[in-house]
Design a protein around this motif. Sequence first.
Motif, PDB file in Angstrom:
ATOM      1  N   UNK A 136     -12.763  -4.309 -10.477  1.00 43.34           N
ATOM      2  CA  UNK A 136     -12.631  -4.197  -9.028  1.00 43.34           C
ATOM      3  C   UNK A 136     -13.954  -4.567  -8.355  1.00 43.34           C
ATOM      4  N   UNK A 137     -15.050  -4.121  -8.958  1.00 44.74           N
ATOM      5  CA  UNK A 137     -16.369  -4.429  -8.402  1.00 44.74           C
ATOM      6  C   UNK A 137     -16.623  -5.942  -8.423  1.00 44.74           C
ATOM      7  N   UNK A 190       0.816  -1.205   0.000  1.00 43.16           N
ATOM      8  CA  UNK A 190       0.000   0.000   0.000  1.00 43.16           C
ATOM      9  C   UNK A 190       0.851   1.256   0.000  1.00 43.16           C
ATOM     10  N   UNK A 191       2.138   1.094  -0.310  1.00 42.89           N
ATOM     11  CA  UNK A 191       3.085   2.191  -0.193  1.00 42.89           C
ATOM     12  C   UNK A 191       2.597   3.532  -0.695  1.00 42.89           C
ATOM     13  N   UNK A 244      -2.548  -2.773  -6.653  1.00 40.96           N
ATOM     14  CA  UNK A 244      -1.929  -3.772  -7.527  1.00 40.96           C
ATOM     15  C   UNK A 244      -2.424  -3.607  -8.957  1.00 40.96           C
ATOM     16  N   UNK A 245      -3.721  -3.311  -9.075  1.00 35.02           N
ATOM     17  CA  UNK A 245      -4.323  -3.122 -10.392  1.00 35.02           C
ATOM     18  C   UNK A 245      -3.708  -1.913 -11.088  1.00 35.02           C
ATOM     19  N   UNK A 296     -11.441  -2.372   3.717  1.00 38.19           N
ATOM     20  CA  UNK A 296     -10.865  -1.181   3.091  1.00 38.19           C
ATOM     21  C   UNK A 296      -9.397  -1.435   2.766  1.00 38.19           C
ATOM     22  N   UNK A 297      -8.717  -2.084   3.692  1.00 35.22           N
ATOM     23  CA  UNK A 297      -7.282  -2.360   3.504  1.00 35.22           C
ATOM     24  C   UNK A 297      -7.068  -3.286   2.315  1.00 35.22           C
ATOM     25  N   UNK A 298      -7.899  -4.322   2.262  1.00 34.77           N
ATOM     26  CA  UNK A 298      -7.764  -5.296   1.179  1.00 34.77           C
ATOM     27  C   UNK A 298      -8.090  -4.635  -0.159  1.00 34.77           C
TER      28      UNK A 298
END
Lengths: 236, 269
Positions: free
Chosen positions: B202-203, B1-2, B175-176, B166-168
């Motif tokens: 993503x959905x 998540x950098x 990544x996407x 939210x984190x995931x």
Amino acid sequence: MSHHLVEARSLCFSFPDQAEVLKELSFRITHGEAVAVVGANGAGKSTLLLQLTGCLLPTSGEIRVGDLPVTRKTLEVVRRAVGMVFQEADDQLFMPTVFDDVAFGPRNLGLAEGEVAARVTDALATVGAAHLPQRPPYRLSGGEKRAVSIATVLAMHPDILVLDEPSANLDPRSRRQLIELLQAFEHTRIIATHDLDLVRQVCTRTLVLYQGRIVADGETDGILSNEELLLSAGLL
Amino acid sequence: MGALNQRGIDLGRTDRLAGQETPLHHLDPRAKLLVTVLFAATVVSFDKYALTAMVPLALFPMVVIATGRVPVGYLLRKVLLVSPFAVLLGLANPFLDRGVAVTFLDVPISGGWISFGSILLRFVLTVSAALLLVAVTGFQRLCAGMARLGVPEAVVVQLLFLYRYLFVLLAETQRLVRARSLRSAGPAAQSLASYGPMVGHLLLRTLARAQRIYQAMSCRGFDGHLRGEILPAWSGKETFFLLGWAAYFGLVRGYNLPYLLGQLLIGGW
């Protein structure tokens, strides 16, 4: 009655809009056995595992856990007996802290908070994660997540452990620890995996799935040394 | 998540702050929640040209920052992150409302600028109070507090899951985005057109994940109720905290304190 038996009788399953995923599966797994389910991608391994916990129900034939067929009515009893560790730890760890996550199942069983805490401590100690209870699951490493996922299931004291790709994405040491852990269990173990080395070390029996059918069912050593079989099943 | 972290969406830091040990952290989350709601209600209840009269309310966030050991920089970054909304909301006021309201050092100030300032001040006060509430309570305990206050369990469960995933979702989005940017080299490649499919993707992933999580939950006996999280009992401290701040908010709302102070200092009684 014994919860430790798992038996499939002419089990068939298809998703509503797709061709049959599982075709006429029959097998019987008895108390304490460690059975590997191997097969190429898309062979139906994960679908079979979801049948064992009643997340999916057979379109025909039946699957029995203990003396009960898995149906909507028996789900609760079946799920007490069968503990399932999902392929992706992030799907399994949904609570804000590791403690709450491991406590989730026992609390749903209606246990008192003292008993819940004892089970959590026990389960975490078993998987070597005793130092993690207050951490949020998303901060854990891949190996820690896997260990905690297994603990969430152990805390419910299942008779049968079902694991989907347990060694995927693990570093060599975490993988070795996982193998040692799986060897130490006395539960009936059903493990879907591509990791043939893990199969060799943990499982005495192997089921080979190919395009939704069981193409071999027997002693691990025999099956893993049968090159022709492995080639035809897409495993070599 | 950098990269997302660097842009100020460091949720993990909020969790670390919430894990601190101060008397404020140990207070029953219900007391903190009620005071924050009361605070927001007081801020919102002021007249649209109120500006100086609201300033004493800043005491509440300041006290929370000091006693809850929340770094000011952390709070400011988060407030800035959402500030465009408030700025956009109030931006039209100086243009529409041009009547001179006050003259300060011979400079006429229009009502529009004052109400714009009022909107910004309200925004800073309420948003920082909400952020502080989460930072000194922790999202999980906050949800437990809500449940105990009678918020429907379905809502509380949804909030908890929202926070957890939210984190995931952030990691997945990143990544996407990374995968996309690594394969789009030329100037024409970074087009807007590929964002549609990405959001759709993503959905779909999120829906599939939701299904898997639900399966994992039902395997462990989920029946719609989330058990656990025993709250500290409501004691005299909580009552004192609630009544003390309620009285202060009432005072600030009832009397224009800065005005009275000015009168007192220049002796204009």
